[in-house]
Design an enzyme around this catalytic site. Structure first.
Site, PDB file in Angstrom:
ATOM      1  N   CYS A 275       0.860  -1.200   0.000  1.00  0.00           N
ATOM      2  CA  CYS A 275       0.000   0.000   0.000  1.00  0.00           C
ATOM      3  C   CYS A 275       0.889   1.240   0.000  1.00  0.00           C
ATOM      4  O   CYS A 275       0.786   2.116   0.867  1.00  0.00           O
ATOM      5  CB  CYS A 275      -0.950   0.005   1.191  1.00  0.00           C
ATOM      6  SG  CYS A 275      -1.846  -1.549   1.437  1.00  0.00           S
TER       7      CYS A 275
ATOM      8  N   ALA B 238       1.591   3.945  -2.150  1.00  0.00           N
ATOM      9  CA  ALA B 238       1.315   5.322  -2.569  1.00  0.00           C
ATOM     10  C   ALA B 238       0.860   6.154  -1.367  1.00  0.00           C
ATOM     11  O   ALA B 238       0.227   5.617  -0.458  1.00  0.00           O
ATOM     12  CB  ALA B 238       0.253   5.331  -3.671  1.00  0.00           C
ATOM     13  N   PRO B 239       1.206   7.447  -1.360  1.00  0.00           N
ATOM     14  CA  PRO B 239       1.840   8.225  -2.428  1.00  0.00           C
ATOM     15  C   PRO B 239       3.360   8.162  -2.466  1.00  0.00           C
ATOM     16  O   PRO B 239       3.972   8.813  -3.312  1.00  0.00           O
ATOM     17  CB  PRO B 239       1.371   9.651  -2.117  1.00  0.00           C
ATOM     18  CG  PRO B 239       1.232   9.667  -0.635  1.00  0.00           C
ATOM     19  CD  PRO B 239       0.721   8.309  -0.259  1.00  0.00           C
ATOM     20  N   GLY B 240       3.992   7.454  -1.532  1.00  0.00           N
ATOM     21  CA  GLY B 240       5.411   7.195  -1.668  1.00  0.00           C
ATOM     22  C   GLY B 240       6.318   7.893  -0.683  1.00  0.00           C
ATOM     23  O   GLY B 240       7.549   7.795  -0.817  1.00  0.00           O
TER      24      GLY B 240
ATOM     25  N   LYS C 146       6.926   7.183   2.541  1.00  0.00           N
ATOM     26  CA  LYS C 146       7.704   6.180   3.277  1.00  0.00           C
ATOM     27  C   LYS C 146       8.574   5.363   2.320  1.00  0.00           C
ATOM     28  O   LYS C 146       9.699   4.986   2.656  1.00  0.00           O
ATOM     29  CB  LYS C 146       6.767   5.279   4.075  1.00  0.00           C
ATOM     30  CG  LYS C 146       5.911   6.017   5.093  1.00  0.00           C
ATOM     31  CD  LYS C 146       4.989   5.071   5.825  1.00  0.00           C
ATOM     32  CE  LYS C 146       3.985   5.820   6.696  1.00  0.00           C
ATOM     33  NZ  LYS C 146       3.007   6.588   5.891  1.00  0.00           N
TER      34      LYS C 146
ATOM     35  N   GLU D  34       0.979  -1.184  -5.017  1.00  0.00           N
ATOM     36  CA  GLU D  34      -0.163  -0.265  -4.967  1.00  0.00           C
ATOM     37  C   GLU D  34      -1.227  -0.789  -5.921  1.00  0.00           C
ATOM     38  O   GLU D  34      -0.934  -1.097  -7.076  1.00  0.00           O
ATOM     39  CB  GLU D  34       0.268   1.148  -5.358  1.00  0.00           C
ATOM     40  CG  GLU D  34      -0.860   2.143  -5.514  1.00  0.00           C
ATOM     41  CD  GLU D  34      -1.744   2.243  -4.277  1.00  0.00           C
ATOM     42  OE1 GLU D  34      -2.978   2.186  -4.438  1.00  0.00           O
ATOM     43  OE2 GLU D  34      -1.193   2.371  -3.157  1.00  0.00           O
TER      44      GLU D  34
ATOM     45  N   ASP E 143      -3.276  -5.898  -5.647  1.00  0.00           N
ATOM     46  CA  ASP E 143      -3.944  -5.805  -4.357  1.00  0.00           C
ATOM     47  C   ASP E 143      -3.022  -6.400  -3.299  1.00  0.00           C
ATOM     48  O   ASP E 143      -2.595  -7.560  -3.414  1.00  0.00           O
ATOM     49  CB  ASP E 143      -5.266  -6.578  -4.404  1.00  0.00           C
ATOM     50  CG  ASP E 143      -6.143  -6.323  -3.187  1.00  0.00           C
ATOM     51  OD1 ASP E 143      -5.597  -6.224  -2.071  1.00  0.00           O
ATOM     52  OD2 ASP E 143      -7.373  -6.254  -3.340  1.00  0.00           O
TER      53      ASP E 143
ATOM     54  N   ASP F 287       1.608  -0.584   5.496  1.00  0.00           N
ATOM     55  CA  ASP F 287       1.022   0.730   5.805  1.00  0.00           C
ATOM     56  C   ASP F 287      -0.368   0.777   5.172  1.00  0.00           C
ATOM     57  O   ASP F 287      -0.587   1.470   4.182  1.00  0.00           O
ATOM     58  CB  ASP F 287       1.921   1.840   5.260  1.00  0.00           C
ATOM     59  CG  ASP F 287       1.450   3.219   5.670  1.00  0.00           C
ATOM     60  OD1 ASP F 287       1.040   3.388   6.829  1.00  0.00           O
ATOM     61  OD2 ASP F 287       1.477   4.137   4.823  1.00  0.00           O
TER      62      ASP F 287
ATOM     63  N   CYS G  84      -1.822   5.755  10.441  1.00  0.00           N
ATOM     64  CA  CYS G  84      -1.900   7.139  10.920  1.00  0.00           C
ATOM     65  C   CYS G  84      -3.250   7.366  11.592  1.00  0.00           C
ATOM     66  O   CYS G  84      -3.990   8.278  11.232  1.00  0.00           O
ATOM     67  CB  CYS G  84      -1.676   8.128   9.783  1.00  0.00           C
ATOM     68  SG  CYS G  84      -2.825   7.953   8.407  1.00  0.00           S
TER      69      CYS G  84
END
Length: 393
Positions: A238, A240-242, A244, A262, A289, A308, A361
């Protein structure tokens, strides 16, 4: 006189976010096109503040109006009340321009009457001694206040609610792969720079050079806890957006391989652009996926895996004004099930003796599905986003 362009843009964002479920930041991008920097900043302040405080603003409206309001009238009232209750904007401008925003609807007269009454008498909000009143006082959904009240306690919850309504600090990550010196005023912490003063990050030459990128201090802890080493094979699920992903590449000196998974093609393309801008040539993007990845499909197992997954984002409410109104207990349960599936796939892709880190988060105990050594940041304690980071096992 007609309402100012900034307030008209703010009105458009408020209506799209509340009536159509649009994301406030995306709505602002379209509504503020053509505005100069000053008007764009005002539109953002008014729109984001109004969306953020909508629960409190509607509570005030309901105590002055006993009939259904047309959407444009309610939005004009919300914007006007936000300015009167939470800003130092001149009162006459807040009232007059909100009335103009409601025109030609006859409800403009009601907007004028309510705002002038609040201007004269104020708005006696409830305190925050109990969850129901705290939800109104701090503009959070009551179910969320109850969740935190039971989990963190009353004092911690009140502090967290207040922190959610304060502007988020602007933290950048310094990227050594760019080979460019970064000399910006602020406070350094590892790769993080907490900026002092205003800066248009996305228009800055250092951003275009890949030397800086916006990323909260809490988010920057994730890659360091995974602790990638040069030459290792890393899986980022997972991705994106990149933020990490590219931090992992920087910590490895861009030596090794990072497979970034992604599932959405458009987000995968944004991830590719981000990796290119950040000089992360070790990143290989795989569109799939995350729940279905296998070592066979990805060319073998990995030394380290970062999970993440999608989460409720309840640790980022200060920077995402509409997120508190989007989340729900039912949505959290759906996310938990997806997170469990992703973690199961991640464990299957991890080499024996490898390291798996799970991060979200959010501030939701139902989404803390991985135990082990854990780190939790809280906005009111740590001054950054709320994160949960755990090392599996």
């Amino acid at each position: 006189m007609p309402a100012s362009p900034a307030r008209r843009a703010a009105m458009e964002v408020v209506r799209r976010a509340i009536e159509q479920g649009a994301y406030a930041d995306r709505a602002l991008h379209g509504a503020s096109a053509g505005l100069d920097a000053r008007d764009r900043a005002l539109a953002k302040r008014l729109a984001f503040g109004t969306v953020q405080r909508r629960g409190t603003l509607d509570w005030v409206i309901d105590r002055h109006v006993q009939r259904r309001l047309d959407p444009e009238v309610r939005a004009a009232l919300q914007l006007g009340l936000y300015q009167l209750l939470y800003t130092e904007i001149p009162r006459h401008a807040a009232v007059a321009e909100s009335v103009e925003l409601a025109k030609p609807n006859p409800g403009a007269k009601l907007v004028n009457a309510v705002l002038r009454k609040v201007l004269r008498e104020g708005a006696a909000l409830p305190g925050d001694d109990n969850p129901k009143d705290a939800a109104v006082h701090h503009a959070h959904p009551e179910w969320l206040v109850l969740l935190w009240w039971d989990w963190l306690g009353a004092d911690e919850t009140r502090a967290l609610l207040a922190a959610d309504n304060e502007p988020a600090e602007l933290a950048l990550r310094i990227n050594p792969l760019a080979g460019v010196e970064v000399d910006l005023p602020g406070r350094r912490e590892d790769d993080a720079l907490v900026v002092q003063g205003p800066i248009d990050v996305l228009a800055h030459p250092l951003y275009r050079a890949g030397a800086i990128t916006p990323q909260s201090r809490a988010s920057q802890r994730v890659a360091r806890i995974l602790d990638p080493q040069p030459g290792e094979r890393i899986l980022d699920l997972c991705a994106a957006p990149g933020g990490k992903t590219t931090h992992l590449a920087a910590l490895m000196g861009d030596r090794g391989e990072i497979v970034a998974v992604e599932r959405h093609a458009r987000r995968a393309e944004a991830l590719r652009v981000q990796a290119q801008r950040m000089h992360a040539t070790s990143v290989k993007i795989h569109v799939a996926d995350a729940r279905e990845v296998t070592p066979q499909a990805l060319g073998g197992t990995f030394d380290r895996v970062l999970v993440d997954p999608p989460c409720s984002g309840l640790g980022t409410l200060s920077s995402h004004p509409d997120l508190r109104w989007r989340a729900s207990p039912e949505g959290i349960e759906q996310l938990r099930a997806e997170q469990e599936d992703i973690v199961a796939a991640a464990r299957g892709a991890l080499a024996p003796g490898g390291r798996l880190v799970f991060s979200t988060c959010t501030l939701s105990p139902r989404e803390e599905i991985v135990g082990g050594v854990a780190v939790r940041t809280l906005p009111h304690r740590d001054g950054t986003d709320g994160f949960y980071i755990a090392v599996d096992g």
